[in-house]
Scaffold this active site. Structure first.
Site, PDB file in Angstrom:
ATOM      1  N   SER A 147     -63.660 -54.754   3.451  1.00 58.62           N
ATOM      2  CA  SER A 147     -64.060 -56.142   3.192  1.00 58.62           C
ATOM      3  C   SER A 147     -63.816 -57.030   4.406  1.00 58.62           C
ATOM      4  CB  SER A 147     -63.276 -56.703   2.001  1.00 58.62           C
ATOM      5  OG  SER A 147     -63.384 -55.838   0.902  1.00 58.62           O
ATOM      6  N   TRP A 201     -58.473 -59.196   3.073  1.00 59.16           N
ATOM      7  CA  TRP A 201     -57.974 -58.691   1.782  1.00 59.16           C
ATOM      8  C   TRP A 201     -57.451 -57.265   1.873  1.00 59.16           C
ATOM      9  CZ3 TRP A 201     -57.914 -63.020  -0.654  1.00 59.16           C
ATOM     10  CH2 TRP A 201     -59.002 -63.884  -0.635  1.00 59.16           C
ATOM     11  N   GLU A 232     -61.378 -44.452  -6.000  1.00 57.97           N
ATOM     12  CA  GLU A 232     -60.711 -45.767  -6.056  1.00 57.97           C
ATOM     13  C   GLU A 232     -60.896 -46.398  -7.438  1.00 57.97           C
ATOM     14  OE1 GLU A 232     -62.046 -48.785  -3.270  1.00 57.97           O
ATOM     15  OE2 GLU A 232     -60.501 -50.177  -3.955  1.00 57.97           O
ATOM     16  N   ARG A 249     -39.554 -60.160 -34.514  1.00 55.37           N
ATOM     17  CA  ARG A 249     -39.705 -61.591 -34.740  1.00 55.37           C
ATOM     18  C   ARG A 249     -39.987 -61.894 -36.210  1.00 55.37           C
ATOM     19  NH1 ARG A 249     -38.006 -66.012 -32.000  1.00 55.37           N
ATOM     20  NH2 ARG A 249     -39.355 -67.815 -32.419  1.00 55.37           N
ATOM     21  N   GLU A 291     -69.420 -57.381 -11.951  1.00 59.14           N
ATOM     22  CA  GLU A 291     -70.871 -57.533 -11.783  1.00 59.14           C
ATOM     23  C   GLU A 291     -71.453 -56.362 -10.990  1.00 59.14           C
ATOM     24  OE1 GLU A 291     -68.571 -59.842 -11.144  1.00 59.14           O
ATOM     25  OE2 GLU A 291     -68.934 -61.255 -12.769  1.00 59.14           O
TER      26      GLU A 291
END
Ligand SMILES: Cc1cc2nc3c(=O)[nH]c(=O)nc-3n(C[C@H](O)[C@H](O)[C@H](O)COP(=O)(O)OP(=O)(O)OC[C@H]3O[C@@H](n4cnc5c(N)ncnc54)[C@H](O)[C@@H]3O)c2cc1C
Length: 395
Positions: A125, A156, A250, A276, A376
């Site tokens: 990148s 990055w 990856e 709880r 996307e």
């Protein structure tokens, strides 16, 4: 399915014990300090994990994609930031080299990165280019001595610097433009840059990230950086193949991190639902809490099955797994973010503070929808692949 052999089970148990003893006690502190725990990272080398998928003859463990999923899942139950640093080193550098490098390059570089003596990263990148990777602007030009001269900035980069003093990664797998192909597209080549190379430095350590704060993210600068010809990987212009092969593992490893985040979040909300009490009963008895837990369980089980099934089919030395590597990451990362969110909701105010862990997992989970390909880009790739191969739906 999740531990297909004794060796896989041993790796899982070893990493789980290591996480409990060493990773968990430091996770919150390193997140708060935005610091990479280099000493702890090097211990992964002693366990044989840094070269997990590299051949044994070069110092690796020679394991498969399923083992990679196991390690990333286990580390991410506790410290996804630390796991991301592991991914950048072991998958984006080490596995990339093991699959695409020459024997001479493997012999020269793999032993150092497998042992943890050298810390590696992958620089694709740039400040102006992420998804549209073929539009990258870093250039490499060969000079009359045969060396390559690299110019550009990479943005990055996980493990790009290894401390707060701006010490750059020991070794970088980098993509640069070396010309234009016959279709008028950038021709991209792969290079290995070593620590101490002239013109290689850290531009900045990127601070104040939402999550993954236990991994260092840096901008790297290459200013007339000299790279010996022997450090070009493969043929000139062959980087696209390296990128595509490596993006598959990856995405698998990032999806495995989503499993770890989901598992821990589910455990936390399941336990808390008993502890709880409200209106005279455990909150587990409320239908809305049951919806949070029930949906999380189903999504966790679905992602886990899809990811391990994809890992089982994935060969590391060839591409061809894009459809499902996009599919698992698309599904699991958003599901993990939602499961961490539900855990926080079930735990009310306690879920919102660091001590109870899920707030950190919630912040870390968001990165998985961006890094290694945005949601996307997965949607785009899946749609393209199904147009090319509609029968994949039937198989
Ligand atoms: C913490 C962290 C660690 C990282 N580590 C590394 C690393 O080690 N090495 C490395 O090389 N990179 C790394 N990255 C970069 C990461 O891979 C990119 O951020 C990612 O690929 C997206 O690129 P971008 O940020 O430039 O966004 P862009 O690509 O500019 O996208 C911006 C938006 O536009 C959308 N978009 C772009 N193109 C299309 C399209 N064709 N159709 C529809 N929508 C589109 C995107 O989905 C997104 O929503 C890291 C990022 C972060 C935040």
């Amino acid at each position: 399915m999740f531990n297909p052999s004794d060796e896989h089970l041993m790796v899982r148990e070893m990493v789980r014990n290591f996480v409990e003893e060493y990773v968990e006690p430091q996770a919150l502190e390193y997140d708060r300090l935005e610091r990479f725990n280099l000493d702890l990272f090097k211990q992964l080398g002693e366990l044989g994990l840094l070269g997990l998928t590299a051949p044994e003859e070069f110092g690796g463990a020679g394991m498969d994609a399923t083992a990679a999923v196991i390690v990333h899942e286990e580390l991410s139950t506790s410290d996804p930031g630390f796991s991301l640093a592991y991914l950048a080193h072991s998958m984006l550098f080490v596995n990339n080299l093991a699959v695409n490098g020459s024997d001479e390059q493997k012999a020269r570089f793999l032993p150092g990165v497998c042992s943890g003596q050298d810390i590696g990263c992958m620089a694709m990148s740039e400040p102006d280019v992420g998804t549209d990777v073929l539009g990258l602007s870093t250039t490499a030009v060969q000079n009359e001595d045969g060396d390559w001269v690299l110019n550009g900035r990479k943005m990055w980069i996980t493990n790009g610097c290894i401390d707060d003093e701006g010490t750059p990664a020991d070794i970088v797998w980098i993509y640069a433009k070396t010309g234009v192909d016959d279709r008028g597209r950038n021709s991209i080549s792969t290079f290995i840059v070593e620590k101490g190379a002239t013109g290689y430095s850290v531009g900045q350590k990127i601070m104040d990230k939402t999550g993954m704060r236990a991994s260092n993210t840096a901008e790297l600068v290459f200013d007339d950086c000299i790279i010996p010809a022997a450090n070009m990987v493969g043929e000139e212009g062959s980087a696209l193949m390296h990128m595509m092969r490596n993006l598959e593992i990856e995405r698998l490893a990032l999806a495995a991190m989503a499993v770890g985040i989901s598992r821990r979040s589910l455990q936390a909300m399941n336990r808390y639902a008993d502890e709880r009490q409200a209106f005279g009963k455990a909150i587990r008895d409320f239908g809305q809490i049951q919806r949070h837990i029930g949906e999380s369980w189903a999504e966790y089980r679905a992602m886990r099955a899809y990811i391990y099934d994809t890992a089982r089919k994935m060969t590391l030395d060839s591409g061809g797994h894009r459809l499902d590597s996009d599919g698992i990451k698309l599904f699991a990362t958003t599901a993990a973010k939602n499961i961490a969110d539900r855990a926080m909701q079930v735990m009310g105010g306690y879920g919102y503070v660091g001590e109870y862990v899920v707030e950190r997992l919630w912040r870390d989970a968001k990165l998985l929808e961006i890094g290694g390909g945005t949601l996307e880009s997965h949607q785009k790739n899946i749609t393209k692949d199904l147009a090319r191969d509609p029968d994949a739906i039937l198989r």
